[in-house]
Design an enzyme around this catalytic site. Structure first.
Site, PDB file in Angstrom:
ATOM      1  N   ASP A 120      -4.173  -4.299   1.291  1.00 34.19           N
ATOM      2  CA  ASP A 120      -3.460  -4.959   2.386  1.00 34.19           C
ATOM      3  C   ASP A 120      -3.903  -4.524   3.789  1.00 34.19           C
ATOM      4  O   ASP A 120      -3.629  -5.213   4.769  1.00 34.19           O
ATOM      5  CB  ASP A 120      -1.941  -4.715   2.262  1.00 34.19           C
ATOM      6  CG  ASP A 120      -1.381  -5.244   0.955  1.00 34.19           C
ATOM      7  OD1 ASP A 120      -2.022  -6.112   0.334  1.00 34.19           O
ATOM      8  OD2 ASP A 120      -0.296  -4.780   0.544  1.00 34.19           O
ATOM      9  N   THR A 147      -5.109   0.606  -0.412  1.00 30.82           N
ATOM     10  CA  THR A 147      -4.409  -0.671  -0.605  1.00 30.82           C
ATOM     11  C   THR A 147      -5.278  -1.800  -0.079  1.00 30.82           C
ATOM     12  O   THR A 147      -5.947  -1.637   0.951  1.00 30.82           O
ATOM     13  CB  THR A 147      -3.053  -0.706   0.128  1.00 30.82           C
ATOM     14  OG1 THR A 147      -2.584  -2.066   0.189  1.00 30.82           O
ATOM     15  CG2 THR A 147      -3.117  -0.192   1.554  1.00 30.82           C
ATOM     16  N   ASP A 172      -2.639  -2.403   5.731  1.00 32.57           N
ATOM     17  CA  ASP A 172      -1.496  -2.428   6.643  1.00 32.57           C
ATOM     18  C   ASP A 172      -1.032  -1.048   7.112  1.00 32.57           C
ATOM     19  O   ASP A 172       0.085  -0.916   7.621  1.00 32.57           O
ATOM     20  CB  ASP A 172      -0.318  -3.180   5.986  1.00 32.57           C
ATOM     21  CG  ASP A 172       0.053  -2.597   4.635  1.00 32.57           C
ATOM     22  OD1 ASP A 172      -0.687  -1.737   4.124  1.00 32.57           O
ATOM     23  OD2 ASP A 172       1.091  -3.005   4.093  1.00 32.57           O
ATOM     24  N   ASP A 205       1.731   2.006   1.623  1.00 31.79           N
ATOM     25  CA  ASP A 205       2.841   2.584   2.394  1.00 31.79           C
ATOM     26  C   ASP A 205       3.973   3.134   1.521  1.00 31.79           C
ATOM     27  O   ASP A 205       4.509   4.200   1.798  1.00 31.79           O
ATOM     28  CB  ASP A 205       3.352   1.615   3.473  1.00 31.79           C
ATOM     29  CG  ASP A 205       3.772   0.273   2.917  1.00 31.79           C
ATOM     30  OD1 ASP A 205       3.566   0.036   1.702  1.00 31.79           O
ATOM     31  OD2 ASP A 205       4.305  -0.538   3.687  1.00 31.79           O
ATOM     32  N   GLY A 248       0.134  -0.739  -5.908  1.00 32.68           N
ATOM     33  CA  GLY A 248      -0.886  -1.711  -6.318  1.00 32.68           C
ATOM     34  C   GLY A 248      -2.270  -1.060  -6.310  1.00 32.68           C
ATOM     35  O   GLY A 248      -2.615  -0.382  -5.347  1.00 32.68           O
ATOM     36  N   ARG A 250       0.823  -8.926   1.115  1.00 33.45           N
ATOM     37  CA  ARG A 250       2.266  -8.689   1.249  1.00 33.45           C
ATOM     38  C   ARG A 250       2.746  -9.273   2.572  1.00 33.45           C
ATOM     39  O   ARG A 250       2.561 -10.461   2.794  1.00 33.45           O
ATOM     40  CB  ARG A 250       2.589  -7.196   1.137  1.00 33.45           C
ATOM     41  CG  ARG A 250       4.019  -6.905   0.710  1.00 33.45           C
ATOM     42  CD  ARG A 250       4.248  -5.430   0.610  1.00 33.45           C
ATOM     43  NE  ARG A 250       3.593  -4.849  -0.522  1.00 33.45           N
ATOM     44  CZ  ARG A 250       4.080  -4.841  -1.760  1.00 33.45           C
ATOM     45  NH1 ARG A 250       5.250  -5.367  -2.003  1.00 33.45           N
ATOM     46  NH2 ARG A 250       3.426  -4.289  -2.745  1.00 33.45           N
ATOM     47  N   MET A 294      -3.523 -12.590  -0.807  1.00 32.42           N
ATOM     48  CA  MET A 294      -2.535 -11.499  -0.838  1.00 32.42           C
ATOM     49  C   MET A 294      -2.442 -10.796   0.523  1.00 32.42           C
ATOM     50  O   MET A 294      -3.104 -11.177   1.483  1.00 32.42           O
ATOM     51  CB  MET A 294      -2.917 -10.495  -1.914  1.00 32.42           C
ATOM     52  CG  MET A 294      -2.424 -10.858  -3.293  1.00 32.42           C
ATOM     53  SD  MET A 294      -2.676  -9.463  -4.416  1.00 32.42           S
ATOM     54  CE  MET A 294      -1.725 -10.029  -5.823  1.00 32.42           C
ATOM     55  N   ARG A 337       4.599   1.478 -10.079  1.00 27.14           N
ATOM     56  CA  ARG A 337       5.572   1.519  -8.979  1.00 27.14           C
ATOM     57  C   ARG A 337       6.820   2.131  -9.586  1.00 27.14           C
ATOM     58  O   ARG A 337       7.520   1.490 -10.366  1.00 27.14           O
ATOM     59  CB  ARG A 337       5.872   0.107  -8.463  1.00 27.14           C
ATOM     60  CG  ARG A 337       4.632  -0.630  -7.937  1.00 27.14           C
ATOM     61  CD  ARG A 337       5.046  -1.919  -7.233  1.00 27.14           C
ATOM     62  NE  ARG A 337       3.938  -2.840  -7.017  1.00 27.14           N
ATOM     63  CZ  ARG A 337       3.073  -2.767  -6.012  1.00 27.14           C
ATOM     64  NH1 ARG A 337       3.183  -1.806  -5.124  1.00 27.14           N
ATOM     65  NH2 ARG A 337       2.117  -3.662  -5.874  1.00 27.14           N
TER      66      ARG A 337
END
Ligand code: F6P
Length: 323
Positions: free
Chosen positions: A128, A126, A130, A103, A11, A172, A170, A72
């Site tokens: 995210d 990202t 994360d 990741d 992403g 994930r 968002m 992806r």
């Protein structure tokens, strides 16, 4: 190291262009040849690799998205796909790889290094946030700003109509954007995948807020929660709150676009330089990150394990400020 190739994968995230620019400029500073791989690992497999010059990276720092495009790649998950990709890197005599992504993308770089020994280094890119090994990932701050700005606008109309809004953000399976948006936009409640909040408790909280005559109620729902997304949760509780006109807004890919914030530009720029210098110093199979304002290199295998925890104190703050 003589020739480094850079790619963006997974992403996209605001600040990826700033990271590309910093990587390429750092390469030029050290007299290296720099290459761009288009559409991530997919482009590596299809030999979509071009030599980069200064003109390719001018005025991109401030732009959202990624000039290298992203994808992806399913084929890169297969040994055959990775072999094709490696052969293409050999054709261009590329001896160093900078992978900007989340990741999944860094997992790809780790596998690729293990199988073919190609010096690879990651930059966390990202929305995210994360990944372990860095306080913040490139794109997270901009995505939070975008989410909060959007929620401010939703609040205007929510207040005008005394409505209850469920806003899905968002992330994930991580709740970082949600918890920041929850604190930064004074949400009535914030639901994140990392902390279970029974639906009954959410209903009680909203009933209590009605009694306290709160004018508007915004509930932030992280997309990856076990109780479902914003639409499902709104559906589940609407019978118990009949006096509310309930609306659902899914912020979606809006959170991935836009010009990067100052924080993301600076972070991406530091990490681009750190990635090239790391490769030159023989730091392979690691991710460059910033912890406590210092650049650190963490083995990719550690950066991608599970995901870092949402800070307990952030959760505590959300609880206190939304009661
Ligand atoms: O990882 C970034 C992210 O935007 C997640 O927050 C989201 O779940 C996912 O990507 C969406 O992916 P796609 O753009 O492929 O639908």
């Amino acid at each position: 190291i003589k020739r480094i190739a850079v790619l963006t994968s997974g992403g996209d995230a605001p600040g990826m262009n700033a990271a590309i620019r910093a990587t390429v400029r750092a390469g030029f500073f050290y007299n290296l040849e720099m290459y761009g791989i288009f559409r991530g690992y997919e482009g590596m497999i299809q030999n979509d690799i071009k030599k980069l010059e200064s003109k390719h990276i001018s005025h991109i720092l401030e732009r959202g998205g990624t000039i290298l495009k992203s994808a992806r790649s399913q084929e890169f998950r297969t040994p055959e796909g990775r072999k094709k990709a490696f052969e293409n890197l050999q054709k261009h005599k590329i001896d160093g790889l900078v992978v900007i992504g989340g990741d999944g993308s860094l997992t790809g770089a780790h596998l690729f290094y293990k199988e073919f020994g190609i010096p690879a280094i990651g930059i966390p890119g990202t929305i995210d946030n994360d990944l372990a090994g860095t306080d913040l990932t490139v794109g997270f701050d901009t995505a939070c700003n975008t989410a909060i700005e959007a929620i401010d606008k939703i609040r205007d109309t929510a207040t005008s109509h005394d409505r209850l809004f469920f806003v899905e953000v968002m992330g994930r399976d991580a709740g970082f954007i949600a918890i920041n948006a929850g604190i930064g936009s004074a949400a009535a409640a914030t639901l994140i995948p990392e902390k279970k909040m029974p639906i009954e408790r959410l209903v009680e909280r909203l009933k209590a807020r009605t009694k306290a005559m709160k004018q508007s109620n915004i509930v932030i729902i992280a997309e990856g929660g076990k109780s479902g997304g914003a639409a499902e949760i709104a559906e589940k509780i609407k019978k118990q709150l009949p006096y509310y006109d309930i609306k659902v807004t899914i912020l979606g890919h809006l959170q991935r676009g836009g010009a990067p914030s100052s924080l993301d530009r600076v972070l991406a720029s530091k990490l681009g330089v750190a990635a090239v210098e790391g490769l030159m110093q023989g730091k392979y199979d690691v991710m460059a990150g910033v912890i406590n304002n210092k650049v650190v290199y963490t083995p990719i295998a550690k950066a991608i394990v599970g995901h870092k925890e949402v800070d307990e104190y952030d959760f505590h703050v959300v609880k206190i400020l939304s009661t």
